[in-house]
Design a protein around this motif. Structure first.
Motif, PDB file in Angstrom:
ATOM      1  N   ASP A 208      56.976 -81.323  -5.722  1.00 37.59           N
ATOM      2  CA  ASP A 208      56.418 -81.784  -6.994  1.00 37.59           C
ATOM      3  C   ASP A 208      57.497 -82.487  -7.804  1.00 37.59           C
ATOM      4  O   ASP A 208      58.570 -81.925  -8.028  1.00 37.59           O
ATOM      5  N   LEU A 209      57.166 -83.703  -8.266  1.00 40.97           N
ATOM      6  CA  LEU A 209      58.134 -84.488  -9.034  1.00 40.97           C
ATOM      7  C   LEU A 209      57.463 -85.020 -10.298  1.00 40.97           C
ATOM      8  O   LEU A 209      56.430 -85.692 -10.228  1.00 40.97           O
ATOM      9  N   THR A 210      58.061 -84.707 -11.453  1.00 45.38           N
ATOM     10  CA  THR A 210      57.584 -85.218 -12.734  1.00 45.38           C
ATOM     11  C   THR A 210      58.758 -85.862 -13.460  1.00 45.38           C
ATOM     12  O   THR A 210      59.782 -85.215 -13.690  1.00 45.38           O
ATOM     13  N   LEU A 211      58.609 -87.137 -13.812  1.00 44.07           N
ATOM     14  CA  LEU A 211      59.672 -87.864 -14.507  1.00 44.07           C
ATOM     15  C   LEU A 211      59.088 -88.574 -15.724  1.00 44.07           C
ATOM     16  O   LEU A 211      57.992 -89.138 -15.659  1.00 44.07           O
ATOM     17  N   ASP A 212      59.840 -88.554 -16.824  1.00 42.57           N
ATOM     18  CA  ASP A 212      59.426 -89.246 -18.043  1.00 42.57           C
ATOM     19  C   ASP A 212      60.620 -90.012 -18.597  1.00 42.57           C
ATOM     20  O   ASP A 212      61.689 -89.443 -18.827  1.00 42.57           O
ATOM     21  N   ASN A 213      60.421 -91.329 -18.789  1.00 42.86           N
ATOM     22  CA  ASN A 213      61.450 -92.209 -19.345  1.00 42.86           C
ATOM     23  C   ASN A 213      62.690 -92.260 -18.450  1.00 42.86           C
ATOM     24  O   ASN A 213      63.803 -91.980 -18.882  1.00 42.86           O
ATOM     25  N   CYS A 214      62.467 -92.627 -17.213  1.00 44.81           N
ATOM     26  CA  CYS A 214      63.545 -92.700 -16.229  1.00 44.81           C
ATOM     27  C   CYS A 214      63.487 -94.016 -15.463  1.00 44.81           C
ATOM     28  O   CYS A 214      62.521 -94.775 -15.567  1.00 44.81           O
ATOM     29  N   ILE A 215      64.526 -94.275 -14.697  1.00 44.87           N
ATOM     30  CA  ILE A 215      64.586 -95.433 -13.802  1.00 44.87           C
ATOM     31  C   ILE A 215      64.760 -94.920 -12.376  1.00 44.87           C
ATOM     32  O   ILE A 215      65.640 -94.099 -12.105  1.00 44.87           O
ATOM     33  N   LEU A 216      63.920 -95.406 -11.491  1.00 40.69           N
ATOM     34  CA  LEU A 216      64.015 -95.042 -10.076  1.00 40.69           C
ATOM     35  C   LEU A 216      64.554 -96.231  -9.296  1.00 40.69           C
ATOM     36  O   LEU A 216      63.910 -97.286  -9.233  1.00 40.69           O
ATOM     37  N   SER A 217      65.716 -96.064  -8.727  1.00 38.62           N
ATOM     38  CA  SER A 217      66.325 -97.100  -7.881  1.00 38.62           C
ATOM     39  C   SER A 217      66.638 -96.487  -6.523  1.00 38.62           C
ATOM     40  O   SER A 217      67.743 -95.954  -6.310  1.00 38.62           O
ATOM     41  N   PRO A 218      65.695 -96.514  -5.615  1.00 36.85           N
ATOM     42  CA  PRO A 218      65.904 -95.862  -4.315  1.00 36.85           C
ATOM     43  C   PRO A 218      67.000 -96.546  -3.514  1.00 36.85           C
ATOM     44  O   PRO A 218      67.164 -97.774  -3.593  1.00 36.85           O
ATOM     45  N   PRO A 219      67.761 -95.781  -2.747  1.00 38.35           N
ATOM     46  CA  PRO A 219      68.798 -96.388  -1.902  1.00 38.35           C
ATOM     47  C   PRO A 219      68.167 -97.223  -0.782  1.00 38.35           C
ATOM     48  O   PRO A 219      67.015 -97.004  -0.397  1.00 38.35           O
ATOM     49  N   LEU A 220      68.915 -98.159  -0.284  1.00 40.00           N
ATOM     50  CA  LEU A 220      68.436 -99.032   0.784  1.00 40.00           C
ATOM     51  C   LEU A 220      68.038 -98.198   1.994  1.00 40.00           C
ATOM     52  O   LEU A 220      68.773 -97.319   2.432  1.00 40.00           O
ATOM     53  N   GLY A 221      66.853 -98.455   2.499  1.00 39.42           N
ATOM     54  CA  GLY A 221      66.395 -97.745   3.684  1.00 39.42           C
ATOM     55  C   GLY A 221      65.711 -96.425   3.408  1.00 39.42           C
ATOM     56  O   GLY A 221      65.355 -95.702   4.347  1.00 39.42           O
ATOM     57  N   PHE A 222      65.481 -96.094   2.122  1.00 38.82           N
ATOM     58  CA  PHE A 222      64.819 -94.839   1.794  1.00 38.82           C
ATOM     59  C   PHE A 222      63.370 -94.891   2.281  1.00 38.82           C
ATOM     60  O   PHE A 222      62.601 -95.760   1.900  1.00 38.82           O
ATOM     61  N   GLY A 223      62.996 -93.927   3.112  1.00 35.96           N
ATOM     62  CA  GLY A 223      61.666 -93.948   3.730  1.00 35.96           C
ATOM     63  C   GLY A 223      60.666 -93.014   3.103  1.00 35.96           C
ATOM     64  O   GLY A 223      59.565 -92.857   3.635  1.00 35.96           O
ATOM     65  N   GLY A 224      61.025 -92.370   2.007  1.00 34.35           N
ATOM     66  CA  GLY A 224      60.100 -91.450   1.347  1.00 34.35           C
ATOM     67  C   GLY A 224      60.541 -90.008   1.496  1.00 34.35           C
ATOM     68  O   GLY A 224      61.382 -89.676   2.334  1.00 34.35           O
ATOM     69  N   PHE A 225      59.955 -89.158   0.668  1.00 32.85           N
ATOM     70  CA  PHE A 225      60.247 -87.730   0.723  1.00 32.85           C
ATOM     71  C   PHE A 225      59.434 -87.079   1.843  1.00 32.85           C
ATOM     72  O   PHE A 225      58.272 -87.432   2.064  1.00 32.85           O
ATOM     73  N   CYS A 226      60.023 -86.119   2.493  1.00 33.13           N
ATOM     74  CA  CYS A 226      59.367 -85.489   3.651  1.00 33.13           C
ATOM     75  C   CYS A 226      58.194 -84.605   3.254  1.00 33.13           C
ATOM     76  O   CYS A 226      57.198 -84.540   3.980  1.00 33.13           O
ATOM     77  N   ASN A 227      58.315 -83.939   2.091  1.00 31.05           N
ATOM     78  CA  ASN A 227      57.332 -82.913   1.736  1.00 31.05           C
ATOM     79  C   ASN A 227      56.683 -83.109   0.375  1.00 31.05           C
ATOM     80  O   ASN A 227      55.962 -82.228  -0.087  1.00 31.05           O
ATOM     81  N   LEU A 228      56.924 -84.247  -0.270  1.00 29.37           N
ATOM     82  CA  LEU A 228      56.405 -84.449  -1.622  1.00 29.37           C
ATOM     83  C   LEU A 228      54.876 -84.539  -1.605  1.00 29.37           C
ATOM     84  O   LEU A 228      54.294 -85.330  -0.861  1.00 29.37           O
ATOM     85  N   ILE A 229      54.240 -83.727  -2.469  1.00 31.96           N
ATOM     86  CA  ILE A 229      52.784 -83.695  -2.546  1.00 31.96           C
ATOM     87  C   ILE A 229      52.279 -84.298  -3.850  1.00 31.96           C
ATOM     88  O   ILE A 229      51.281 -85.014  -3.862  1.00 31.96           O
ATOM     89  N   ASN A 230      52.990 -84.048  -4.951  1.00 31.19           N
ATOM     90  CA  ASN A 230      52.552 -84.522  -6.265  1.00 31.19           C
ATOM     91  C   ASN A 230      53.665 -85.298  -6.962  1.00 31.19           C
ATOM     92  O   ASN A 230      54.791 -84.807  -7.051  1.00 31.19           O
ATOM     93  N   ALA A 231      53.337 -86.490  -7.446  1.00 35.44           N
ATOM     94  CA  ALA A 231      54.293 -87.304  -8.197  1.00 35.44           C
ATOM     95  C   ALA A 231      53.620 -87.770  -9.488  1.00 35.44           C
ATOM     96  O   ALA A 231      52.557 -88.393  -9.451  1.00 35.44           O
ATOM     97  N   ARG A 232      54.262 -87.433 -10.621  1.00 33.23           N
ATOM     98  CA  ARG A 232      53.737 -87.830 -11.929  1.00 33.23           C
ATOM     99  C   ARG A 232      54.842 -88.566 -12.682  1.00 33.23           C
ATOM    100  O   ARG A 232      55.881 -87.988 -12.995  1.00 33.23           O
ATOM    101  N   LEU A 233      54.608 -89.839 -12.971  1.00 28.56           N
ATOM    102  CA  LEU A 233      55.618 -90.675 -13.605  1.00 28.56           C
ATOM    103  C   LEU A 233      55.073 -91.223 -14.922  1.00 28.56           C
ATOM    104  O   LEU A 233      53.971 -91.779 -14.964  1.00 28.56           O
ATOM    105  N   VAL A 234      55.863 -91.080 -15.985  1.00 28.89           N
ATOM    106  CA  VAL A 234      55.492 -91.609 -17.294  1.00 28.89           C
ATOM    107  C   VAL A 234      56.650 -92.445 -17.811  1.00 28.89           C
ATOM    108  O   VAL A 234      57.799 -91.988 -17.826  1.00 28.89           O
ATOM    109  N   HIS A 235      56.366 -93.683 -18.196  1.00 25.19           N
ATOM    110  CA  HIS A 235      57.407 -94.591 -18.695  1.00 25.19           C
ATOM    111  C   HIS A 235      58.575 -94.683 -17.695  1.00 25.19           C
ATOM    112  O   HIS A 235      59.747 -94.605 -18.073  1.00 25.19           O
ATOM    113  N   VAL A 236      58.250 -94.846 -16.455  1.00 25.49           N
ATOM    114  CA  VAL A 236      59.261 -94.949 -15.398  1.00 25.49           C
ATOM    115  C   VAL A 236      59.303 -96.385 -14.876  1.00 25.49           C
ATOM    116  O   VAL A 236      58.265 -97.000 -14.631  1.00 25.49           O
ATOM    117  N   LYS A 237      60.513 -96.892 -14.716  1.00 25.58           N
ATOM    118  CA  LYS A 237      60.710 -98.219 -14.140  1.00 25.58           C
ATOM    119  C   LYS A 237      61.167 -98.069 -12.692  1.00 25.58           C
ATOM    120  O   LYS A 237      62.134 -97.368 -12.398  1.00 25.58           O
TER     121      LYS A 237
END
Length: 430
Positions: free
Chosen positions: A151-180
């Motif tokens: 479970d991932l909840t982010l508010d007012n953040c910036i997501l800059s994934p590293p090159l080649g990031f293929g996703g989380f293995c077990n992530l089920i819920n993602a809630r993003l507010v004011h995220v770039k």
């Protein structure tokens, strides 16, 4: 002469503490979970048992209560607050399954990157970071190595994934507010809930919507540009929300949209511009039946006949609908124009003869928000009341533009006189 020693008084506090310490481990964990974090951390000074319990406490919650307590203790400088949090994490030697961090607007913290790195090595499964200072917080690369995250909840953040990031293995819920989101990324094939509010750069999530996605709840609220190709593989979606702050430049084919969601149960639409249909076609034969839909929330302005058509189509195509929520959107400075939309005019445009067999026998509740009492609105209310034999209540909330009590009485008087298919239906005016 015999001397009498004063009897030693029992240490009732120590006795009670000792009794509590002998409770089962799971009970002690429940006690700590119900304490404010600063009090829970202080239990380490009581005994070795409590130090062990604290070290194995699975959840750490640094919320507004925690920061209010620090302020009450005159711990107000960012350096002092950051040191306090670091010390709490330092004495916690076990796995951290849940980590909640609220960063106050007035208190930018100094070591957030370090804390994220620490919990990324602790098997964290639920991460919530609410960042309220004006400048968004750029999540460190350590986040993307949280392989156990569910479970991932982010508010007012910036997501800059590293090159080649293929996703989380077990992530089920993602809630993003004011995220770039700055670069292409996916949250992983296991994702079931994706909730986006006021986010930018969501076009970088195109990889999330491949044919192998497992999304069951998809909410996109005021995020600007939407690529309709994302909905090509949404056959597992059960809850879908699409809301625009302003009308999109690209019209949406309503029939094509719902066709790709055969399991849809909850549908929420606001500010969605639907495509017009061919003149003369039957309004109610344009949508495929959504037999699993039980909750519908939609906004409509009765000054726009195309959008009115679309809403009627949605209702007509949902035979098992139980709950309906309508938000009326009068055009700015255009209330008078709504009055010119006569009942007869609406009926002709919607081919009123086709409404005779409209039966919503599962509909139980209707919530209508923002009515101004126009004839087109009253016609719509009449249609619902006459077509819903199982209706329990209809709540009607007036628009803020209505200030005259006499106008309220007029609207309420007309509504209460409308015939109802249900013998138990109540009208609630608000």
């Amino acid at each position: 002469m015999a001397t009498h020693k004063k009897a030693r008084q029992p240490d009732w506090g120590a006795t009670v503490l000792d009794r509590i310490s002998k409770l089962p481990i799971n009970i002690l964990h429940l006690i700590l979970e119900r304490l404010p974090l600063h009090d829970a951390a202080r239990t380490t000074t009581l005994s070795k048992t409590w130090r062990t319990i604290w070290g194995s406490q699975a959840g750490l919650v640094f919320d507004d209560v925690f920061f209010s307590h620090l302020v009450s203790k005159k711990i107000e400088q960012p350096s002092d607050v950051s040191l306090t949090i670091s010390n709490i994490l330092l004495v916690h030697s076990g796995t951290i399954l849940k980590f909640h961090l609220y960063i106050p607007k007035y208190l930018p913290l100094l070591h957030t990157d370090l804390w994220i790195r620490n919990i990324s090595n602790s098997g964290v499964r639920k991460l919530e970071l609410i960042h309220t200072p004006p400048s968004p917080y750029k999540m460190p690369s350590f986040l993307f190595s949280c392989s156990e995250l569910t479970d991932l909840t982010l508010d007012n953040c910036i997501l800059s994934p590293p090159l080649g990031f293929g996703g989380f293995c077990n992530l089920i819920n993602a809630r993003l507010v004011h995220v770039k989101i700055t670069d292409d990324m996916s949250f992983g094939a296991q994702l079931e809930t994706l909730d986006l509010k006021y986010c930018t750069g969501i076009f970088n999530l195109r990889g999330q919507f491949g044919c192998d996605n497992n999304i069951r709840k998809l909410m996109i609220t005021y995020c600007g540009y939407i690529n309709l190709q994302w909905f090509k593989y949404t056959r597992n979606v059960e809850t879908f929300g699409l809301m625009f702050e302003f009308w999109s430049l690209k019209l949406i084919n309503l029939d094509s949209l719902v066709y790709k969601m055969p399991k849809i149960q909850v549908l929420l639409l606001n500010g969605v511009p639907f495509k017009s249909v061919e003149p003369g076609a039957s309004v109610f034969k344009r949508l495929r039946i959504m037999d699993k839909l039980i909750f519908l929330q939609v906004s409509v302005g009765f000054y726009d006949l195309v959008q009115t058509q679309a809403v009627i189509c949605l209702i007509r195509s949902s035979p098992n609908l139980q709950n309906l929520r309508i938000r009326l959107k009068p055009k700015v400075n255009f209330v008078a124009a709504m009055e010119s939309l006569t009942v007869r005019g609406v009926g002709e445009y919607l081919q009123l003869p086709d409404l005779v067999d409209l039966i919503l026998d599962k509909l139980e509740t209707v919530d209508i928000l923002g009515t101004v009492g126009s004839r087109s609105e009253l016609h719509f209310i009449k249609l619902l009341l006459a077509s819903s034999p199982s209706l329990i209540w209809m709540k009607i909330s007036k628009s803020d533009t209505i200030g005259d009590p006499r106008e309220e009485l007029r609207i309420l008087g007309e509504v209460t006189q409308l015939p109802r298919a249900s013998t138990i239906a109540k009208i609630v005016w608000n």
